[in-house]
Design a protein around this motif. Structure first.
Motif, PDB file in Angstrom:
ATOM      1  N   ASN A 126       0.849  -1.191   0.000  1.00 18.80           N
ATOM      2  CA  ASN A 126       0.000   0.000   0.000  1.00 18.80           C
ATOM      3  C   ASN A 126       0.887   1.244   0.000  1.00 18.80           C
ATOM      4  OD1 ASN A 126       0.313   1.040   2.943  1.00 18.80           O
ATOM      5  ND2 ASN A 126      -0.199  -1.126   3.217  1.00 18.80           N
ATOM      6  N   MET A 127       0.257   2.398  -0.178  1.00 13.89           N
ATOM      7  CA  MET A 127       1.016   3.635  -0.364  1.00 13.89           C
ATOM      8  C   MET A 127       1.821   4.004   0.881  1.00 13.89           C
ATOM      9  SD  MET A 127       1.403   5.641  -2.965  1.00 13.89           S
ATOM     10  CE  MET A 127       3.128   5.985  -2.711  1.00 13.89           C
ATOM     11  N   LEU A 128       1.233   3.850   2.057  1.00 13.12           N
ATOM     12  CA  LEU A 128       1.966   4.188   3.281  1.00 13.12           C
ATOM     13  C   LEU A 128       3.192   3.302   3.441  1.00 13.12           C
ATOM     14  CD1 LEU A 128      -0.670   4.857   6.093  1.00 13.12           C
ATOM     15  CD2 LEU A 128       0.529   6.470   4.630  1.00 13.12           C
ATOM     16  N   ALA A 129       3.030   2.029   3.122  1.00 10.48           N
ATOM     17  CA  ALA A 129       4.153   1.107   3.250  1.00 10.48           C
ATOM     18  C   ALA A 129       5.288   1.489   2.317  1.00 10.48           C
ATOM     19  CB  ALA A 129       3.683  -0.316   2.965  1.00 10.48           C
ATOM     20  N   ILE A 130       4.954   1.845   1.085  1.00  8.31           N
ATOM     21  CA  ILE A 130       5.983   2.225   0.112  1.00  8.31           C
ATOM     22  C   ILE A 130       6.741   3.466   0.582  1.00  8.31           C
ATOM     23  CG2 ILE A 130       6.348   3.115  -2.222  1.00  8.31           C
ATOM     24  CD1 ILE A 130       4.022   1.326  -3.125  1.00  8.31           C
ATOM     25  N   VAL A 131       6.006   4.465   1.046  1.00 12.52           N
ATOM     26  CA  VAL A 131       6.638   5.702   1.512  1.00 12.52           C
ATOM     27  C   VAL A 131       7.533   5.433   2.707  1.00 12.52           C
ATOM     28  CG1 VAL A 131       6.188   7.946   2.579  1.00 12.52           C
ATOM     29  CG2 VAL A 131       4.847   7.224   0.596  1.00 12.52           C
ATOM     30  N   ASN A 132       7.093   4.579   3.606  1.00 15.68           N
ATOM     31  CA  ASN A 132       7.790   4.410   4.876  1.00 15.68           C
ATOM     32  C   ASN A 132       8.817   3.280   4.902  1.00 15.68           C
ATOM     33  OD1 ASN A 132       6.592   6.545   6.327  1.00 15.68           O
ATOM     34  ND2 ASN A 132       4.733   5.345   6.585  1.00 15.68           N
ATOM     35  N   MET A 133       9.045   2.602   3.778  1.00 13.77           N
ATOM     36  CA  MET A 133      10.043   1.531   3.789  1.00 13.77           C
ATOM     37  C   MET A 133      11.422   2.024   3.333  1.00 13.77           C
ATOM     38  SD  MET A 133       9.114  -0.842   0.447  1.00 13.77           S
ATOM     39  CE  MET A 133       7.600  -1.430   1.159  1.00 13.77           C
ATOM     40  N   SER A 134      11.591   3.336   3.229  1.00 14.37           N
ATOM     41  CA  SER A 134      12.914   3.872   2.892  1.00 14.37           C
ATOM     42  C   SER A 134      13.895   3.585   4.020  1.00 14.37           C
ATOM     43  CB  SER A 134      12.834   5.382   2.651  1.00 14.37           C
ATOM     44  OG  SER A 134      12.010   5.682   1.549  1.00 14.37           O
ATOM     45  N   ALA A 135      15.145   3.283   3.675  1.00 19.04           N
ATOM     46  CA  ALA A 135      16.182   3.075   4.690  1.00 19.04           C
ATOM     47  C   ALA A 135      16.313   4.341   5.532  1.00 19.04           C
ATOM     48  CB  ALA A 135      17.503   2.735   4.011  1.00 19.04           C
ATOM     49  N   PRO A 136      16.656   4.208   6.816  1.00 20.20           N
ATOM     50  CA  PRO A 136      16.660   5.353   7.745  1.00 20.20           C
ATOM     51  C   PRO A 136      17.439   6.563   7.259  1.00 20.20           C
ATOM     52  CG  PRO A 136      16.936   3.319   8.972  1.00 20.20           C
ATOM     53  CD  PRO A 136      16.987   2.942   7.521  1.00 20.20           C
ATOM     54  N   GLU A 137      18.580   6.356   6.615  1.00 14.24           N
ATOM     55  CA  GLU A 137      19.388   7.495   6.193  1.00 14.24           C
ATOM     56  C   GLU A 137      18.769   8.240   5.002  1.00 14.24           C
ATOM     57  OE1 GLU A 137      21.472   3.847   4.287  1.00 14.24           O
ATOM     58  OE2 GLU A 137      20.168   4.306   5.986  1.00 14.24           O
ATOM     59  N   PHE A 138      17.839   7.590   4.299  1.00 20.62           N
ATOM     60  CA  PHE A 138      17.186   8.221   3.149  1.00 20.62           C
ATOM     61  C   PHE A 138      15.801   8.754   3.485  1.00 20.62           C
ATOM     62  CE2 PHE A 138      20.236   5.258   1.399  1.00 20.62           C
ATOM     63  CZ  PHE A 138      20.800   5.949   0.334  1.00 20.62           C
ATOM     64  N   ALA A 139      15.217   8.272   4.576  1.00 20.37           N
ATOM     65  CA  ALA A 139      13.816   8.577   4.869  1.00 20.37           C
ATOM     66  C   ALA A 139      13.501  10.066   5.007  1.00 20.37           C
ATOM     67  CB  ALA A 139      13.369   7.814   6.119  1.00 20.37           C
ATOM     68  N   PRO A 140      14.246  10.851   5.808  1.00 22.17           N
ATOM     69  CA  PRO A 140      13.880  12.273   5.951  1.00 22.17           C
ATOM     70  C   PRO A 140      13.853  13.019   4.631  1.00 22.17           C
ATOM     71  CG  PRO A 140      15.449  11.635   7.647  1.00 22.17           C
ATOM     72  CD  PRO A 140      15.399  10.507   6.662  1.00 22.17           C
ATOM     73  N   PHE A 141      14.874  12.801   3.796  1.00 22.81           N
ATOM     74  CA  PHE A 141      14.905  13.479   2.507  1.00 22.81           C
ATOM     75  C   PHE A 141      13.787  12.984   1.590  1.00 22.81           C
ATOM     76  CE2 PHE A 141      16.286  13.758  -1.944  1.00 22.81           C
ATOM     77  CZ  PHE A 141      16.393  15.134  -2.048  1.00 22.81           C
TER      78      PHE A 141
END
Length: 257
Positions: free
Chosen positions: A70-85
């Motif tokens: 789902n969309m939330l999962a895709i957005v939030n599965m970024s590796a920690p160092e990439f997530a904020p950006f």
């Protein structure tokens, strides 16, 4: 699938965790008409329906079945160092496009990042997200393509690009908002690659058919962003962080569907 709501402040108003109904007439139509490359995952998310309406290839790419992604999962599965950006880029790009009313299907952006596989491993991805359809000057749905690229080498700098009828304005707005991140746009990389080849600002302006001041606006802000003191230091930083060597191998995927 459980996901944390740590996505961007603006995006949270438009994104849900509802997966696609893959046996629906709409999903079956997309399955038969939208091409997908090996090791690539595709989704279509409808803002009108507030849900995913199509997903394909996700188990191959990140381990989740197409009927559970789902969309939330895709957005939030970024590796920690990439997530904020990544969260900020999604937010600001969506905001920019929401303020447009013409040629919306021509807007998109790319980002190179790592996503977390269901098994916990990290997957190197080139992601491209663009407007899939619009109605009455408003975005109806977006399409995303996530391609595994094992040749990517990551440094500390996030790499992204913007596309569309107002490409330069789109990228400039993203640059202003994302200045606090260690990131570089495709346009900035283009100019920096010519600096590394020994071109003067005047020569770069001529090569790219822009003004001298436009080149200064691309290069000078990088001094502060990357905490460097000279062009030599800037070029050295770019090589150390795998920015320049990647220019020749970055792959771009277009939505000619």
């Amino acid at each position: 699938m459980k996901v944390k709501n740590d996505f961007g402040d603006y995006s949270r108003n438009f994104i849900t965790d509802i997966p696609a109904e893959l046996e629906s007439e709409e999903a079956l139509y997309y399955k038969n008409t939208i091409p997908r490359f090996p090791e690539e995952a595709v989704y279509i998310y409808s803002f009108k329906q507030n849900r995913m309406v199509y997903a394909s290839g996700w188990e191959e790419v990140v381990g989740y079945r197409d009927d559970e992604i789902n969309m939330l999962a895709i957005v939030n599965m970024s590796a920690p160092e990439f997530a904020p950006f990544s969260h900020d880029l999604n937010d600001k790009a969506l905001q920019f496009i929401h303020n447009k009313s013409k040629d919306l299907e021509r807007y998109s952006f790319t980002i190179e990042l790592k996503k977390i596989h269901k098994n916990g491993s990290q997957v190197p991805i080139i992601a491209r997200v663009g407007v899939f359809s619009s109605e009455n000057g408003k975005i109806d749905a977006i399409i995303g393509r996530f391609q595994i690229n094992r040749s990517l080498i990551f440094g500390r700098v996030m790499r992204y690009a913007a596309y569309g009828p107002e490409k330069e304005k789109f990228e400039e707005e993203l640059n202003k908002i994302l200045f606090s991140h260690l990131a570089i746009s495709n346009k900035e990389k283009e100019a920096l690659s010519l600096v590394a080849r020994g071109y003067s600002f005047k020569e770069i302006a001529s090569e790219l058919n822009v003004s001298h001041s436009a080149i200064e606006k691309r290069i000078i802000p990088l001094y502060k962003r990357f905490d460097v003191k000279s062009l030599t230091h800037l070029v050295s930083f770019a090589y150390d962080n795998f920015i320049l060597p990647l220019l020749a191998i970055v792959q771009i995927y277009y939505f000619n569907i």
